[in-house]
Design a protein around this motif. Structure first.
Motif, PDB file in Angstrom:
ATOM      1  N   THR A 144      24.209  40.037  16.403  1.00 46.80           N
ATOM      2  CA  THR A 144      23.039  40.370  17.259  1.00 46.80           C
ATOM      3  C   THR A 144      22.539  39.237  17.816  1.00 46.80           C
TER       4      THR A 144
ATOM      5  N   PRO B 212      23.583  38.375  22.039  1.00 49.21           N
ATOM      6  CA  PRO B 212      22.686  38.906  23.126  1.00 49.21           C
ATOM      7  C   PRO B 212      21.208  38.985  22.916  1.00 49.21           C
TER       8      PRO B 212
ATOM      9  N   ASN C 159      20.904  35.381  24.862  1.00 46.84           N
ATOM     10  CA  ASN C 159      20.952  35.613  26.257  1.00 46.84           C
ATOM     11  C   ASN C 159      19.651  36.057  26.941  1.00 46.84           C
ATOM     12  N   SER C 160      18.943  37.050  26.244  1.00 47.01           N
ATOM     13  CA  SER C 160      17.784  37.751  26.575  1.00 47.01           C
ATOM     14  C   SER C 160      16.524  36.841  26.513  1.00 47.01           C
TER      15      SER C 160
ATOM     16  N   TYR D  59      32.740  39.522  24.517  1.00 48.36           N
ATOM     17  CA  TYR D  59      31.283  39.979  24.034  1.00 48.36           C
ATOM     18  C   TYR D  59      30.185  39.058  24.884  1.00 48.36           C
TER      19      TYR D  59
ATOM     20  N   SER E 261      27.425  40.716  27.326  1.00 49.30           N
ATOM     21  CA  SER E 261      25.924  40.463  26.996  1.00 49.30           C
ATOM     22  C   SER E 261      25.262  40.168  27.878  1.00 49.30           C
TER      23      SER E 261
ATOM     24  N   ARG F 214      31.531  45.986  19.647  1.00 50.55           N
ATOM     25  CA  ARG F 214      30.873  44.968  20.431  1.00 50.55           C
ATOM     26  C   ARG F 214      30.168  45.317  21.631  1.00 50.55           C
TER      27      ARG F 214
ATOM     28  N   ALA G 185      26.154  44.641  22.127  1.00 50.60           N
ATOM     29  CA  ALA G 185      25.524  44.161  23.457  1.00 50.60           C
ATOM     30  C   ALA G 185      24.639  44.838  24.017  1.00 50.60           C
TER      31      ALA G 185
ATOM     32  N   GLN H  73      22.654  46.346  22.054  1.00 50.38           N
ATOM     33  CA  GLN H  73      21.533  46.488  21.280  1.00 50.38           C
ATOM     34  C   GLN H  73      21.427  47.693  20.564  1.00 50.38           C
TER      35      GLN H  73
END
Length: 514
Positions: free
Chosen positions: A60, A63, A66-67, A280, A284, A364, A368, A370
């Protein structure tokens, strides 16, 4: 992406070969004895306990990083990384204390068939090896961090130093005592952290003694990680269940399952993990940037690319299971009975290798997005099926039933994930994937037949190992030729790249001559 995957496969080959040397050394000194069983449980148990949370956190983390970077900037994402690292260190401390306090009941739970001698040895080794989870936890996060930064090479190489340390500890344990086996396992993961540290510094990561347990980002990750932990760790959980039942079936059953599983993980490490590692972080980032078309295309390409490599591997392992085990492990304390047990388990594990690989890719995709709920439901169904089939099948075909149960449950849960993903994101090229699957299966079956026939002929005139190597090589070449005639896009890309490389080398040679 294809170029990066190819580089990772090449790196994985080197790392996995050394990993095989480690298993060969273990089989040479301890075969499928009670010492091997105790050692394998002592190293698997702490890792599996931590993996319930640790692997979920690492999954987790990517992603979310990246967010956060996309919405709040790099500085905030780096703070989040430090919070994750410190949270893992606190979590590991709690786990270590629990394992040290309740070592005996925990081992009895997961290896109920151990008698007093084996139990005492396992307890002694576990109380040392459990400290390795501190470094294992850090590796989970540091590898993910480097992958986000598009650094896949260094994380792919960490298996080399750690395997060398394990090989040394196994080789010296006869002279210095079996406790060195556990000490070696701790030093091995510590070496991985040291190996990653220079790259972390180069990519700008700086560890700080700051921990904000009230961080909203950390809370979100924990919320997502709790269900994700079970989904991602399903393979390790099933391995523990297999070993628990195996401890009641036959002495050395755990070791036999381990050696056969190592070959399965070898194939997964080469192909599935290499593809998933690049795939992955990429999807993401696509989701964070709302690139839906590229997201679906990446899913299709990754699935086809994975089955293109893993189906022929599965067929080869099934058809040549006994000669492969005999070549790799058939020496020292690894006798004919060990070869028979391990090769038959390998055959039944190989039946599910495609399902396991596809499940890795599909899970995955959900992480990605969530969505941790779907994989955890899927994993729960898989565990229930695996346990049920373990109990039933092991009564009739022993440890082979444990391997077959794992394969059936993996295939079934993968089928369910395909259905769930189709409902969630709509069409993503299932028709093309199915057509490619049939073509690859046909080519793989032809390859397997040719490899088996060539081995049966060659063994009458050559040595066992040399015959097997030639048969595998012949099968691989025949598979590649068949696939080329079927006009697979991924193969065309590889062939084109090879032609350009050869032309460049020829031109360079011509220029030097002139």
């Amino acid at each position: 992406m294809k170029k990066t995957v190819l580089i990772l496969i090449i790196i994985s080959i080197s790392s996995k070969i050394i990993g095989f040397v480690r298993d060969i050394v273990l089989s040479y000194y301890y075969g499928i004895s009670f010492v091997a069983d105790a050692y394998l449980i002592s190293t698997t148990l702490p890792l599996t306990i931590f993996a319930f949370v640790g692997v979920g956190i690492a999954t987790t983390y990517i992603p979310l990083y990246n967010s956060i970077e996309n919405d709040f900037g790099v500085s905030e994402a780096e703070k989040f990384t430090n919070d994750v690292v410190n949270f893992i260190l606190v979590l590991c401390s709690i786990i270590v204390i629990i394992v040290l306090l309740f070592t005996v009941p925990v081992i009895k739970l997961f290896a109920s068939g151990f008698n007093n001698e084996v139990l005492d040895l396992t307890v002694s080794l576990t109380r040392i090896s459990v400290f390795g989870i501190y470094f294992t936890g850090l590796v989970f996060v540091f590898k993910s961090y480097l992958q986000i930064k598009n650094n896949f090479v260094i994380p792919g190489l960490i298996g080399i130093p750690s395997n060398l340390i394990v090989i040394a500890s196994i080789s010296l344990s006869g002279a210095f005592g079996t406790r060195l086996l556990a000490i070696g396992s701790v030093l091995a993961v510590f070496a991985q952290v040291l190996f990653l540290t220079p790259s972390l510094n180069k990519n700008g990561y700086k560890y700080r003694m700051r921990f904000n347990p009230k961080s909203n980002h950390l809370k979100q990750m924990i919320k997502l990680a709790l269900p994700a932990s079970l989904g991602v760790s399903v393979d390790q959980i099933n391995v523990l269940i297999d070993r628990t039942i195996a401890s009641n079936l036959i002495i050395g059953g755990i070791a036999a399952l381990n050696y056969s599983n190592r070959l399965i993980y070898f194939v997964q490490g080469l192909f599935v993990t290499s593809i998933a590692t690049v795939f992955y972080p990429r999807i993401s980032k696509m989701l964070a940037q709302n690139e839906k078309v590229g997201f679906k295309k990446s899913i299709q390409e990754s699935i086809i690319g994975m089955v293109l490599l893993i189906i022929p591997s599965a067929i080869g392992l099934m058809i040549l299971s006994k000669p492969i085990i005999e070549m790799l492990f058939g020496r020292g304390a690894f006798n004919s009975q060990a070869i028979k047990l391990t090769s038959s388990a390998l055959f039944f594990y190989s039946l599910g290798i495609v399902g396991v690989g596809l499940r890795e890719i599909l899970s995955r995709v959900f992480y990605a997005m969530q969505d941790t709920k779907t994989p955890v439901i899927n994993a729960s169904l898989g565990m229930v099926m695996n346990i049920t089939l373990n109990i039933i099948l092991s009564r009739y075909i022993g440890i082979n039933g444990l391997a077959l149960a794992t394969s059936i449950s993996a295939t079934f849960t993968t089928f369910l994930l395909f259905i769930s993903l189709r409902k969630k994101i709509g069409p993503f090229g299932m028709k093309q994937i199915f057509i490619s699957f049939l073509k690859i299966l046909f080519a793989s079956l032809v390859m397997g037949l040719l490899a088996k026939l060539s081995f049966n002929y060659l063994i009458t005139i050559l040595s066992h190992n040399f015959s097997l190597i030639i048969a595998i090589g012949f099968g691989a070449v025949s598979y590649f030729v068949i696939i080329c005639f079927m006009k697979f896009k991924d193969v065309d890309v590889i062939v084109g790249a090879m032609k350009k490389k050869i032309d460049r080398m020829i031109n360079q040679g011509t220029n030097k001559t002139l």
